[in-house]
Design an enzyme around this catalytic site. Structure first.
Site, PDB file in Angstrom:
ATOM      1  NE  ARG A 263      45.219  20.289  67.626  1.00 52.90           N
ATOM      2  CZ  ARG A 263      45.763  20.954  66.625  1.00 52.90           C
ATOM      3  NH1 ARG A 263      45.692  22.275  66.592  1.00 52.90           N
ATOM      4  NH2 ARG A 263      46.391  20.311  65.665  1.00 52.90           N
TER       5      ARG A 263
ATOM      6  NE  ARG B 233      48.386  18.200  60.895  1.00 49.70           N
ATOM      7  CZ  ARG B 233      47.726  18.581  61.975  1.00 49.70           C
ATOM      8  NH1 ARG B 233      47.473  17.718  62.924  1.00 49.70           N
ATOM      9  NH2 ARG B 233      47.321  19.820  62.098  1.00 49.70           N
TER      10      ARG B 233
ATOM     11  CE  LYS C 172      48.265  27.735  62.057  1.00 44.56           C
ATOM     12  NZ  LYS C 172      49.057  26.592  62.553  1.00 44.56           N
TER      13      LYS C 172
ATOM     14  NE  ARG D 181      48.275  23.877  56.759  1.00 45.23           N
ATOM     15  CZ  ARG D 181      47.336  24.053  57.691  1.00 45.23           C
ATOM     16  NH1 ARG D 181      46.367  24.906  57.498  1.00 45.23           N
ATOM     17  NH2 ARG D 181      47.388  23.387  58.821  1.00 45.23           N
TER      18      ARG D 181
ATOM     19  NE  ARG E   7      42.809  18.894  64.011  1.00 47.46           N
ATOM     20  CZ  ARG E   7      43.348  19.984  63.467  1.00 47.46           C
ATOM     21  NH1 ARG E   7      43.045  21.173  63.961  1.00 47.46           N
ATOM     22  NH2 ARG E   7      44.164  19.897  62.452  1.00 47.46           N
TER      23      ARG E   7
HETATM   24  P1  AMP Z   1      44.267  22.964  60.379  1.00 45.69           P
HETATM   25  O1  AMP Z   1      42.985  22.840  61.133  1.00 45.69           O
HETATM   26  O2  AMP Z   1      44.577  24.372  59.946  1.00 45.69           O
HETATM   27  O3  AMP Z   1      45.426  22.301  61.079  1.00 45.69           O
HETATM   28  O4  AMP Z   1      44.078  22.152  58.995  1.00 45.69           O
HETATM   29  C1  AMP Z   1      43.837  20.758  59.014  1.00 45.69           C
HETATM   30  C2  AMP Z   1      44.215  20.162  57.653  1.00 45.69           C
HETATM   31  O5  AMP Z   1      43.413  20.749  56.610  1.00 45.69           O
HETATM   32  C3  AMP Z   1      45.661  20.418  57.216  1.00 45.69           C
HETATM   33  O6  AMP Z   1      46.575  19.487  57.781  1.00 45.69           O
HETATM   34  C4  AMP Z   1      45.532  20.253  55.703  1.00 45.69           C
HETATM   35  O7  AMP Z   1      45.439  18.893  55.337  1.00 45.69           O
HETATM   36  C5  AMP Z   1      44.183  20.900  55.425  1.00 45.69           C
HETATM   37  N1  AMP Z   1      44.334  22.357  55.150  1.00 45.69           N
HETATM   38  C6  AMP Z   1      43.918  23.389  55.940  1.00 45.69           C
HETATM   39  N2  AMP Z   1      44.255  24.569  55.399  1.00 45.69           N
HETATM   40  C7  AMP Z   1      44.917  24.281  54.238  1.00 45.69           C
HETATM   41  C8  AMP Z   1      45.557  25.072  53.247  1.00 45.69           C
HETATM   42  N3  AMP Z   1      45.601  26.421  53.324  1.00 45.69           N
HETATM   43  N4  AMP Z   1      46.139  24.426  52.192  1.00 45.69           N
HETATM   44  C9  AMP Z   1      46.108  23.073  52.079  1.00 45.69           C
HETATM   45  N5  AMP Z   1      45.547  22.274  52.998  1.00 45.69           N
HETATM   46  C10 AMP Z   1      44.944  22.862  54.071  1.00 45.69           C
END
Ligand code: AMP
Length: 219
Positions: free
Chosen positions: A122, A165, A13, A88, A154
């Site tokens: 990644r 996750r 994404k 989400r 990460r």
């Molecule tokens: P990402 O970089 O989008 O994979 O986000 C990393 C982490 O940030 C996720 O695993 C969640 O813990 C948190 N996070 C990001 N976006 C959201 C969201 N819309 N709602 C809740 N937690 C979020």
């Protein structure tokens, strides 16, 4: 254009969002990046978020909704925006539709078996935040092709966190596909293939919808 990019963790994404945002001059809004910036600045929100993110949990809806609501009021969103990592949960999606309209939700689909492999590969540049998919058979020392900084995995891409996750995704985020499909807003894209091939499928989707985009319409 006001877009949402959906898909499981590791679907690509972030990579695709950067390309789409650049091509259509949209503000790229990544809630994950916003939270990582809060963590880097050690704000109270960042400290709270880090504990949840490191466990593979979601940050509470009301915090994320407030962040996005403020963000889309910024001047760079006037030409449209692309939401990457938000919504989400169903509660986030319902709330979003009360304060913004949405033109399309694009879901990048990848089979479950390739997600874990993608996340193991990644790496992110700690300096310029570019994301890479590396060949893990070639050791673990990789450098950013843009700025030369050594790439890092990460913290939340550790195998035990990844598993959780994916469970959280299946329970809380996967239902959004039906949510947007039911509102006639969903497009599905096959996320297999090279980054540029997937990007082209997404561009084709928008350009088929608008036959005049990119044409010389002066007449
Ligand atoms: P990402 O970089 O989008 O994979 O986000 C990393 C982490 O940030 C996720 O695993 C969640 O813990 C948190 N996070 C990001 N976006 C959201 C969201 N819309 N709602 C809740 N937690 C979020």
């Amino acid at each position: 254009m006001k877009l949402i990019l959906l898909g499981p963790p590791g679907a690509g994404k972030g990579t695709q969002a950067a390309r789409i945002a650049e091509r259509y001059s949209l503000a790229h809004i990544s809630t994950g990046d916003m939270l990582r910036a809060e963590i880097a600045s050690e704000t109270p929100l960042g400290i709270r978020a880090k504990a949840l993110i490191d466990e593979g949990e979601l940050v509470p809806d009301e915090i994320i909704i407030g962040m996005v609501r403020n963000r889309i009021q910024q001047p760079d969103c006037e030409n449209g925006f692309l939401l990457d990592g938000f919504p989400r949960t169903i509660a986030q999606a319902e709330s979003l539709l009360t304060f913004s309209d949405i033109d399309r939700a694009v879901c990048i689909e990848v089979p479950d078996e390739s997600i874990i492999d993608r996340m193991a590969r990644r790496r992110v540049c700690p300096a310029c935040k570019r994301t890479y998919s590396v060949d893990i058979d070639e050791g673990d020392e990789f450098y950013c092709s843009e700025c030369g900084t050594r790439l890092a995995a990460r913290d939340d891409d550790k195998p035990e966190t990844v598993k959780h996750r994916l469970e959280v995704y299946a329970e809380q985020t996967f239902p959004l596909i039906d949510f947007f499909d039911g509102r006639g807003l969903l497009s599905r894209i096959d996320g297999n293939g090279a980054v540029e091939e997937v990007a082209q499928k997404i561009f084709d989707l928008f350009e088929e919808e608008d036959p005049y985009r990119g044409d010389d319409v002066d007449n």
